[in-house]
Write a protein that holds these residues in place. Structure first.
Motif, PDB file in Angstrom:
ATOM      1  N   ASN A  71       6.866   8.068   0.776  1.00 48.13           N
ATOM      2  CA  ASN A  71       7.464   7.445  -0.409  1.00 48.13           C
ATOM      3  C   ASN A  71       8.032   6.066  -0.079  1.00 48.13           C
ATOM      4  O   ASN A  71       7.907   5.120  -0.872  1.00 48.13           O
ATOM      5  CB  ASN A  71       8.567   8.338  -0.970  1.00 48.13           C
ATOM      6  N   MET A  74       5.335   3.417   0.092  1.00 50.28           N
ATOM      7  CA  MET A  74       4.831   3.053  -1.228  1.00 50.28           C
ATOM      8  C   MET A  74       5.829   2.184  -1.989  1.00 50.28           C
ATOM      9  O   MET A  74       5.449   1.296  -2.755  1.00 50.28           O
ATOM     10  CB  MET A  74       4.509   4.315  -2.028  1.00 50.28           C
ATOM     11  N   GLN A  75       7.119   2.432  -1.770  1.00 44.10           N
ATOM     12  CA  GLN A  75       8.147   1.622  -2.424  1.00 44.10           C
ATOM     13  C   GLN A  75       8.195   0.201  -1.865  1.00 44.10           C
ATOM     14  O   GLN A  75       8.673  -0.714  -2.542  1.00 44.10           O
ATOM     15  CB  GLN A  75       9.511   2.297  -2.260  1.00 44.10           C
ATOM     16  N   ALA A  78       5.372  -3.287  -3.536  1.00 48.87           N
ATOM     17  CA  ALA A  78       5.552  -4.236  -4.633  1.00 48.87           C
ATOM     18  C   ALA A  78       6.545  -5.342  -4.278  1.00 48.87           C
ATOM     19  O   ALA A  78       6.213  -6.539  -4.324  1.00 48.87           O
ATOM     20  CB  ALA A  78       6.007  -3.501  -5.898  1.00 48.87           C
ATOM     21  N   VAL A 184      -3.454   2.111 -12.082  1.00 48.83           N
ATOM     22  CA  VAL A 184      -2.378   3.100 -11.895  1.00 48.83           C
ATOM     23  C   VAL A 184      -2.756   4.093 -10.802  1.00 48.83           C
ATOM     24  O   VAL A 184      -1.920   4.468  -9.963  1.00 48.83           O
ATOM     25  CB  VAL A 184      -2.080   3.827 -13.217  1.00 48.83           C
ATOM     26  N   ALA A 187      -2.140   2.571  -7.445  1.00 49.62           N
ATOM     27  CA  ALA A 187      -0.741   2.460  -7.045  1.00 49.62           C
ATOM     28  C   ALA A 187      -0.060   3.805  -6.825  1.00 49.62           C
ATOM     29  O   ALA A 187       0.961   3.866  -6.141  1.00 49.62           O
ATOM     30  CB  ALA A 187       0.036   1.672  -8.112  1.00 49.62           C
ATOM     31  N   GLN A 188      -0.615   4.887  -7.389  1.00 43.28           N
ATOM     32  CA  GLN A 188       0.085   6.167  -7.331  1.00 43.28           C
ATOM     33  C   GLN A 188      -0.639   7.256  -6.549  1.00 43.28           C
ATOM     34  O   GLN A 188       0.006   8.064  -5.878  1.00 43.28           O
ATOM     35  CB  GLN A 188       0.338   6.691  -8.753  1.00 43.28           C
ATOM     36  N   GLY A 257      -0.887   5.289   2.023  1.00 43.15           N
ATOM     37  CA  GLY A 257      -1.238   4.883   0.667  1.00 43.15           C
ATOM     38  C   GLY A 257      -2.081   3.615   0.648  1.00 43.15           C
ATOM     39  O   GLY A 257      -1.852   2.689   1.433  1.00 43.15           O
ATOM     40  N   MET A 259      -2.141   1.372  -1.659  1.00 42.99           N
ATOM     41  CA  MET A 259      -1.345   0.235  -2.111  1.00 42.99           C
ATOM     42  C   MET A 259      -0.550  -0.363  -0.949  1.00 42.99           C
ATOM     43  O   MET A 259      -0.436  -1.585  -0.828  1.00 42.99           O
ATOM     44  CB  MET A 259      -0.399   0.650  -3.239  1.00 42.99           C
ATOM     45  N   LEU A 321       1.813  -4.690  -9.173  1.00 43.52           N
ATOM     46  CA  LEU A 321       1.897  -3.449  -8.397  1.00 43.52           C
ATOM     47  C   LEU A 321       3.053  -2.580  -8.872  1.00 43.52           C
ATOM     48  O   LEU A 321       2.931  -1.350  -8.956  1.00 43.52           O
ATOM     49  CB  LEU A 321       2.060  -3.784  -6.912  1.00 43.52           C
ATOM     50  N   ARG A 325       2.703   1.134 -10.467  1.00 41.84           N
ATOM     51  CA  ARG A 325       3.359   2.297  -9.866  1.00 41.84           C
ATOM     52  C   ARG A 325       4.191   3.063 -10.893  1.00 41.84           C
ATOM     53  O   ARG A 325       4.258   4.298 -10.865  1.00 41.84           O
ATOM     54  CB  ARG A 325       4.237   1.859  -8.699  1.00 41.84           C
TER      55      ARG A 325
END
Length: 415
Positions: A71, A74-75, A78, A184, A187-188, A257, A259, A321, A325
């Motif tokens: 997590n 992924m955070q 962006a 989407v 990004a997810q 991920g 992204m 991005l 997300r």
């Protein structure tokens, strides 16, 4: 000895220097010398990450679980992309205070064109990125044509483009992006399978080792100090071991991920542009001394234009991005702590506020620090006010370290 024999020995000398095992000792000695001379590089922020992860890992073991680290990566993507643009602006000794508003505007443009106007998604993405580029070109024009301070220009942009974002979104103030759209899903939901991640890591380390060998060979051929093959092998081996361990651990959950991988690719490309191209050398030259760069024949105005345009374009990419997300664009897109976190990440990562020092990897390590603090405090159920205060303290410490290192470099003649 004949002249031909002398030439043969001269040709072999560079390879003999590169093969010398003493390069390992010289590597360590050079590192210690740079530290004593005030060239700290990424050492403070790396130590900071170790301390932060250790503290939060002790206070809440879930922080170091694979699920939470996935997590966290992924955070980072962006805001890290936005911070990458801030790094480039800081390298020339300027600032962009509107990256958050520009990212929100780009998210609004994407949502309106793709969802409400039914544009093709690729065209909507191009339109959102083009808005960011045009904003940067406007900043660069005002800066070079009228000599307005970048602080004032971008502060006006922060307010103006926030208003434009609200106008673009219209009365609803929020537009949902379909979950089945590929942006989407990108990004997810997209994660690399372990075998692909390992293969990519091996390929990346191979390219890195090859580039270092070529660089060392060119320096040796010019009779300059260069790394030995042993030192390059050690660095490459350590990097490969780190990547393999990280991939293995993240694969205990969802893996790496796509992204986040995209963000890493942007960092690598930007690092190449800054360190291996004439444009990148010009950016550092302008940040070091504008007058010296001008006298050296560098088109300073063009460098400023390109830097502001690149910063705003990356801000727009980060906004896209973030919207993907969250699967929506709304009035809060790009607001809140987005702007401050992006700037703080660039500075905490080691980019100097005084210009001329820093790297693309500053955005990567800086945003890891910011998001680690946010994730750790959230897991401890602490209020967001504590997060702001802790981030502020870390930012001040980063600026203090930068200021002290500049004084040390000046005292040792390395400024």
């Amino acid at each position: 000895m004949s002249a031909r024999g002398d030439e043969r020995l001269a040709d072999q000398a560079p390879d003999e220097r590169l093969l010398s095992g003493s390069g390992l000792r010289s590597l360590l000695e050079g590192f210690v010398s740079r530290i004593r001379g005030g060239d700290l590089g990424a050492l403070p922020v790396v130590l900071g990450i170790v301390v932060i992860w250790t503290v939060f890992g002790v206070l809440n073991p879930f922080f170091l679980y694979a699920e939470n680290l996935v997590n966290l990566t992924m955070q980072c993507a962006a805001i890290g992309t936005i911070a990458l643009g801030v790094v480039v602006v800081l390298l020339v000794g300027e600032i962009d205070l509107s990256v958050g508003s520009v990212s929100g505007l780009a998210a609004a443009v994407l949502a309106v064109t793709f969802v409400q106007m039914q544009w093709n998604l690729v065209l909507a993405l191009v339109a959102a990125l083009a808005i960011g580029c045009l904003v940067g070109l406007l900043y660069g024009y005002l800066f070079t044509r009228f000599g307005l301070p970048s602080f004032v220009i971008t502060l006006a942009g922060l307010l103006g483009f926030l208003g434009l974002q609200l106008w673009v979104l219209g009365e609803t103030g929020s537009i949902a992006i379909p979950f089945d759209s590929w942006i989407v899903m990108f990004a997810q939901q997209l994660f690399l399978p372990p075998w692909a991640a390992y293969a990519l890591a091996v390929a990346a380390v191979g390219v890195y080792a090859w580039s270092r060998v070529r660089h060392a060979q060119r320096r040796a051929a010019a009779n300059l100090v260069s790394q030995s093959y042993a030192a390059i092998a050690v660095r490459s081996g350590v990097l490969l071991a780190f990547l393999v361990a990280a991939i293995w651990y993240l694969s205990l959950d969802r893996g790496v991920g796509v992204m986040f991988l995209f963000f890493l690719a942007l960092v690598v490309v930007m690092n190449f542009l800054l360190t291996r191209t004439r444009w990148g050398r010009s950016v550092y030259a302008v940040g070091g001394s504008v007058e010296a760069a001008r006298r050296a024949g560098i088109r300073v105005d063009r460098i400023y234009l390109s830097v502001f345009a690149l910063c705003s374009t990356l801000a727009a990419a980060g906004g896209i991005l973030a919207a993907a997300r969250l699967a929506s664009a709304n009035q809060s897109s790009g607001t809140g702590d987005v702007n401050l976190n992006a700037i703080a990440a660039a500075v905490i990562g080691g980019t100097s506020l005084f210009g001329g020092r820093g790297s693309a990897f500053s955005a990567l390590v800086g945003i890891v620090v910011i998001q680690s603090i946010s994730s750790g405090l959230t897991l401890l159920s602490l209020d967001s006010s504590v997060q702001f205060m802790v981030t502020g303290v870390v930012l001040v410490l980063a600026v203090i370290v930068d200021s002290l290192s500049r004084r040390t470099r000046a005292a040792t003649g390395r400024a």
